[in-house]
Design a protein around this motif. Structure first.
Motif, PDB file in Angstrom:
ATOM      1  N   ASP A  95       0.776  -1.118   0.149  1.00 31.80           N
ATOM      2  CA  ASP A  95      -0.001  -0.025  -0.026  1.00 31.80           C
ATOM      3  C   ASP A  95       0.693   1.305   0.004  1.00 31.80           C
ATOM      4  O   ASP A  95       0.684   2.229  -0.706  1.00 31.80           O
ATOM      5  CB  ASP A  95      -0.953  -0.174   1.131  1.00 31.80           C
ATOM      6  N   GLN A  96       2.166   1.147   0.780  1.00 33.87           N
ATOM      7  CA  GLN A  96       2.846   2.394   0.703  1.00 33.87           C
ATOM      8  C   GLN A  96       3.551   2.432  -0.520  1.00 33.87           C
ATOM      9  O   GLN A  96       3.775   3.742  -0.991  1.00 33.87           O
ATOM     10  CB  GLN A  96       4.058   2.055   1.967  1.00 33.87           C
ATOM     11  N   HIS A  99       1.086   4.022  -3.106  1.00 35.63           N
ATOM     12  CA  HIS A  99       0.949   5.456  -2.934  1.00 35.63           C
ATOM     13  C   HIS A  99       2.145   6.381  -3.035  1.00 35.63           C
ATOM     14  O   HIS A  99       1.945   7.235  -3.954  1.00 35.63           O
ATOM     15  CB  HIS A  99       0.873   5.788  -1.066  1.00 35.63           C
ATOM     16  N   LYS A 102       1.530   6.478  -7.068  1.00 40.58           N
ATOM     17  CA  LYS A 102       0.618   7.556  -7.324  1.00 40.58           C
ATOM     18  C   LYS A 102       1.163   9.179  -7.295  1.00 40.58           C
ATOM     19  O   LYS A 102       1.017   9.946  -8.116  1.00 40.58           O
ATOM     20  CB  LYS A 102      -0.597   7.236  -6.541  1.00 40.58           C
ATOM     21  N   HIS A 103       1.837   9.263  -6.138  1.00 40.09           N
ATOM     22  CA  HIS A 103       2.280  10.680  -5.603  1.00 40.09           C
ATOM     23  C   HIS A 103       3.418  10.897  -6.602  1.00 40.09           C
ATOM     24  O   HIS A 103       3.813  11.943  -6.908  1.00 40.09           O
ATOM     25  CB  HIS A 103       3.113  10.427  -4.288  1.00 40.09           C
TER      26      HIS A 103
END
Length: 139
Positions: A95-96, A99, A102-103
């Motif tokens: 999940d990190q 993220h 996406k970031h």
């Protein structure tokens, strides 16, 4: 577990944490990279090194190369290796990673494997779907 993105100028300081994990992945590859050439591409900024760590111990290391297509920005996992204790990247770690992708403007994550068992594992654990079957003709 926490995901650390290793800055290019710190690769030399952190490679020893990633090297044994990535070596197992390199050994299963088809000789596209050696440990030294992978380290070089990361140090030159062609690829990015990410580490999943807890209590100063590295449990998973992966290298990512950004691939640009007209309608997508792909975070392509070139190599991923994990400790035998954990076996693979945890859901929290993944999940990190999602993220972070996406970031950084990523629209999808891709990776290749020559083992159907790994493809099934990635599908079951992380929701990956088979997109293509890569074929090669050596010259």
């Amino acid at each position: 577990m926490k995901l650390y993105v290793v800055p290019t100028n710190h690769v030399q300081q952190y490679w020893h944490l990633a090297e044994p994990l990535l070596q197992r992945a390199l050994d299963k590859g088809d000789g596209e990279f050696t440990n030294d050439t992978l380290k070089l591409t990361v140090a030159q900024g062609t690829q990015q090194l990410l580490l999943l760590m807890k209590d100063e111990k590295c449990y998973c290391a992966l290298t990512v190369q950004w691939v640009m297509y007209p309608h997508t920005r792909v975070a392509y996992i070139t190599y991923i290796g994990a400790s035998r204790k954990n076996g693979f990247i945890t859901k929290q770690g993944f999940d990190q990673f999602k993220h972070w992708v996406k970031h950084n403007g990523g629209t999808c994550i891709q990776g290749s494997t020559k083992f159907k068992s790994i493809a099934r594992l990635w599908n079951r654990l992380y929701g990956y779907e088979e997109k293509y079957t890569l074929m090669e003709l050596k010259l």
